[in-house]
Every structure is written in structure tokens, then in C-alpha cells.
Design an enzyme around this catalytic site. Structure first.
Site, PDB file in Angstrom:
ATOM      1  N   ASN A 101       0.826  -1.207   0.000  1.00  0.00           N
ATOM      2  CA  ASN A 101       0.000   0.000   0.000  1.00  0.00           C
ATOM      3  C   ASN A 101       0.860   1.256   0.000  1.00  0.00           C
ATOM      4  O   ASN A 101       1.999   1.247   0.441  1.00  0.00           O
ATOM      5  CB  ASN A 101      -0.876   0.024   1.262  1.00  0.00           C
ATOM      6  CG  ASN A 101      -2.116  -0.832   1.115  1.00  0.00           C
ATOM      7  OD1 ASN A 101      -2.572  -1.083   0.000  1.00  0.00           O
ATOM      8  ND2 ASN A 101      -2.674  -1.268   2.234  1.00  0.00           N
ATOM      9  N   LYS A 182      -5.170   3.216  -6.218  1.00  0.00           N
ATOM     10  CA  LYS A 182      -5.363   2.366  -5.033  1.00  0.00           C
ATOM     11  C   LYS A 182      -5.096   3.178  -3.755  1.00  0.00           C
ATOM     12  O   LYS A 182      -5.826   3.075  -2.775  1.00  0.00           O
ATOM     13  CB  LYS A 182      -4.422   1.159  -5.139  1.00  0.00           C
ATOM     14  CG  LYS A 182      -4.287   0.293  -3.899  1.00  0.00           C
ATOM     15  CD  LYS A 182      -5.375  -0.737  -3.851  1.00  0.00           C
ATOM     16  CE  LYS A 182      -5.185  -1.895  -2.905  1.00  0.00           C
ATOM     17  NZ  LYS A 182      -4.804  -1.716  -1.558  1.00  0.00           N
ATOM     18  N   ASN A 200     -15.476  -2.080   6.301  1.00  0.00           N
ATOM     19  CA  ASN A 200     -15.423  -1.214   5.103  1.00  0.00           C
ATOM     20  C   ASN A 200     -16.802  -0.752   4.622  1.00  0.00           C
ATOM     21  O   ASN A 200     -16.975   0.374   4.184  1.00  0.00           O
ATOM     22  CB  ASN A 200     -14.721  -1.945   3.951  1.00  0.00           C
ATOM     23  CG  ASN A 200     -13.264  -2.247   4.264  1.00  0.00           C
ATOM     24  OD1 ASN A 200     -12.766  -1.842   5.305  1.00  0.00           O
ATOM     25  ND2 ASN A 200     -12.589  -2.951   3.371  1.00  0.00           N
ATOM     26  N   ASN A 250     -15.182  -6.633   5.378  1.00  0.00           N
ATOM     27  CA  ASN A 250     -13.762  -6.741   5.748  1.00  0.00           C
ATOM     28  C   ASN A 250     -13.374  -5.725   6.814  1.00  0.00           C
ATOM     29  O   ASN A 250     -13.906  -4.622   6.877  1.00  0.00           O
ATOM     30  CB  ASN A 250     -12.875  -6.518   4.518  1.00  0.00           C
ATOM     31  CG  ASN A 250     -11.465  -7.018   4.741  1.00  0.00           C
ATOM     32  OD1 ASN A 250     -11.273  -8.116   5.242  1.00  0.00           O
ATOM     33  ND2 ASN A 250     -10.468  -6.216   4.394  1.00  0.00           N
TER      34      ASN A 250
HETATM   35  O1  KPL Z   1      -6.612  -2.565   0.555  1.00  0.00           O
HETATM   36  C1  KPL Z   1      -7.418  -2.679   1.432  1.00  0.00           C
HETATM   37  C2  KPL Z   1      -6.901  -2.585   2.831  1.00  0.00           C
HETATM   38  O2  KPL Z   1      -7.608  -2.877   3.783  1.00  0.00           O
HETATM   39  O3  KPL Z   1      -5.719  -2.199   2.961  1.00  0.00           O
HETATM   40  C3  KPL Z   1      -8.880  -2.809   1.105  1.00  0.00           C
HETATM   41  C4  KPL Z   1      -9.029  -3.120  -0.364  1.00  0.00           C
HETATM   42  C5  KPL Z   1      -9.577  -1.520   1.430  1.00  0.00           C
HETATM   43  C6  KPL Z   1      -9.569  -3.963   1.774  1.00  0.00           C
HETATM   44  O4  KPL Z   1      -9.847  -3.760   3.094  1.00  0.00           O
END
Ligand code: KPL
Length: 313
Positions: A101, A182, A200, A250
């Protein structure tokens, strides 16, 4: 392929379970974890159910692997890259594919790998439920690309391996743009769920939270445009809604970090967006505010819980 996965969090373990079915997967872990994990099975349950036997090893430059997938937290990128570097220099000869990320890691990876690396994004909902167990809470996209344009053969092998594992990899000719998109979606979902403690999908259910998430996304798009990305706020808002809905149940990775008392990626996501804005004269007050709030929440885990409120308090 012989694939090493560095980072045994939800994404790393989820990929290990999926890829381990048809590839030889080695989890690259810290030395003290090797004895506990030797000959281990990684289990993915939920939307997809899969388990795979994996090997376990310590990361080093001498591993006999065709690919190392970097799935460590953004703030652990440099130490992970150092562990893979040849002794005495910073060079990494193993081919690297990152699923991380934020926006900071591509620079660090390029420094160590030169032209030999791929980047990817993954937006499947994954929640770690045990040392080697992950719950697959929602289908998502998986995008890979070759930012230097020098790894066509490796990209083909990776796409084949991911496809054989049952994933549906999309190849992007603008993988850095995909990382911006993203990061902007994460810049809204992750801190807002980390602050509220909600899954989420709550972002779409609470009208004012939804409006706030849209505003955070629009701010990120202004920063991206100022940095040369051609993105549209409407498209990114649609992406946000799609990801929040596909991963509604999630626990975002940032909320999982808060719940475990671990550092979060808010600096690599919202902090970096705010910083890139400042460098181009674009203010990003919402992103700055989210960094302040998430960092403050992380800090509360360092304090003892307050005692009961008594009269006169
Ligand atoms: O990338 C994600 C994360 O939690 O870091 C998502 C896609 C939002 C899934 O929870």
C-alpha cells in the site's frame, strides 16, 4: 515458479495459500519464527477456500527463487529490501514483485533493484485470523505492471502463475497510475474504518461518512492531478464505492493494525498524499487531519486504560 513471499500479514498469507497450490512457495520470515513454522500449511477460508503447504526460510540474497513477492507493510519496505540485498552492497538480484500500500515503496525498490522489478495492487478483502490463517472476506482486483518496461518475460510468467492460482490478474501499462488510484481509495477507506472501528461497508451506510469519504477521495485526486496523473474525481469515487461494497464485511488493514496495537500505514498513504500535495502547492487538510487522528489513536495503546469515572472527576 519458485516464489518467496516476504510479509506474513493478511495479503502475504492470502497469496501464499492461493499461489501455493500450483507453485513452490516459501514464506520468508524472521529467524526466530523459522523453528515454529517449519513445514507449515497456510489456510485461506471464506469467499475462497484453499490451503497450501509452504516452506519457510529467512530472507537473503542467496535464495534459489524465481520471484520474491514483497507484501510487507509500507514502513518495513527498506528493512525488507536490505534483507534481500547482496552482502556489502545494496543490489538485489532476485526479481521482485511488490503488493504494498501507499506511494513510497516504488522509489525504495528501484534503488535496490534497478530495472528488475514489477509492481502490483490487490484489493481483495483479507483478514488475518491466526498465525497462518486468513479469511477471504471479498473478491477484488489484482493489477500488475512493469514500471520500467524491461521485464516482459517476468511479467508473463507472473501473470501465468497468478492465473493458474485462480486469480484474474489485469496487466496495467500505467502501474504507477494504478498505485495512485489504489492509494486514493485506501486514503478514505482505511483511516475512516480505523478511526470508527467499523468494517469497510459502513462507509457506504452512514451518509455523512460516505460524504466525508468522497471528499477525501476528491482531495487525493487534486494532489494526483498536480503530480501529473490524469485522474477524474468521479471515477475514483466510483472506485471507492465499488471496493467498499465488494469488501463490505472486511476489517481494513489499518483497522487490523490498530486492533493489534501495531503501527499503521497512515503515513505512507495519507501522509504521503499530503506531502506530495504540499510539494505542488496543493493543500490536503483532510488527509493531514486523518494522519493526526490515526496517529493519535495508535498512541492510545501506549497509555493505560483510564480508571472508572468517580464523582468529582
Ligand atoms: O486494501 C485494502 C486494505 O484494507 O488495505 C482494502 C481493499 C480496502 C480492503 O480492506
Amino acid at each position: 515458479m519458485r516464489i518467496g513471499i516476504l510479509g506474513a500479514g493478511s495479503t502475504g498469507l492470502g497469496l501464499a495459500a492461493l499461489l501455493g497450490d500450483v507453485n513452490e512457495v516459501t514464506l520468508l520470515v524472521k529467524p526466530h519464527q523459522v523453528p515454529q513454522l517449519v513445514a507449515s500449511t497456510v489456510v485461506l477460508s471464506g469467499v475462497r477456500n484453499r490451503s497450501a503447504a509452504v516452506r519457510v526460510a529467512v530472507p537473503s540474497s542467496g535464495l534459489d527463487l524465481d520471484l520474491v513477492i514483497l507484501a510487507v507493510k509500507a514502513y518495513d519496505t527498506v528493512s525488507a529490501l536490505r534483507a534481500l540485498s547482496e552482502p556489502g552492497n545494496d543490489h538485489i538480484s532476485l526479481p521482485v514483485l511488490s503488493f504494498q500500500n501507499g506511494l513510497r515503496h516504488p522509489r525504495d525498490i528501484q534503488f535496490h533493484c534497478g530495472e528488475r522489478f514489477l509492481l502490483g495492487t490487490i484489493s481483495h478483502g483479507m483478514r488475518r485470523t491466526g498465525p497462518l490463517e486468513v479469511e477471504h472476506t471479498g473478491e477484488g482486483d489484482l493489477v500488475v505492471g512493469d514500471p520500467t518496461g524491461r521485464n516482459a518475460g517476468l511479467l508473463r510468467q507472473v501473470v501465468d502463475a497468478l492465473t493458474e492460482a485462480g486469480l484474474v490478474p489485469q496487466v496495467s501499462t500505467d502501474i504507477l497510475g494504478a498505485l495512485w488510484r489504489k492509494a486514493i481509495v485506501n486514503s478514505a477507506i482505511n483511516p475512516l474504518t480505523a478511526i470508527t472501528g467499523l468494517p469497510n461497508g459502513a462507509i457506504l451506510e452512514v451518509p455523512r461518512l460516505r460524504t466525508l469519504a468522497h471528499a477525501v477521495v476528491s482531495e487525493g485526486v487534486e494532489v494526483a492531478v498536480a503530480n501529473g496523473q490524469s485522474l477524474e474525481a468521479d471515477q475514483l469515487v466510483a472506485d471507492l464505492e465499488q471496493v467498499a461494497s465488494a469488501t463490505a464485511s472486511n476489517t481494513s488493514s489499518m483497522l487490523q493494525d490498530i486492533q493489534r496495537g501495531r503501527p499503521t500505514e497512515v503515513g505512507a498513504i495519507n501522509g504521503e498524499l499530503a506531502e506530495r500535495g504540499r510539494q505542488r502547492g496543493v493543500a490536503a487538510p483532510l488527509n493531514d487531519a486523518l494522519v493526526a487522528l490515526v496517529e493519535s489513536i495508535s498512541l492510545t495503546t501506549r497509555y493505560d486504560a483510564p480508571g472508572p469515572v468517580t464523582e468529582g472527576d
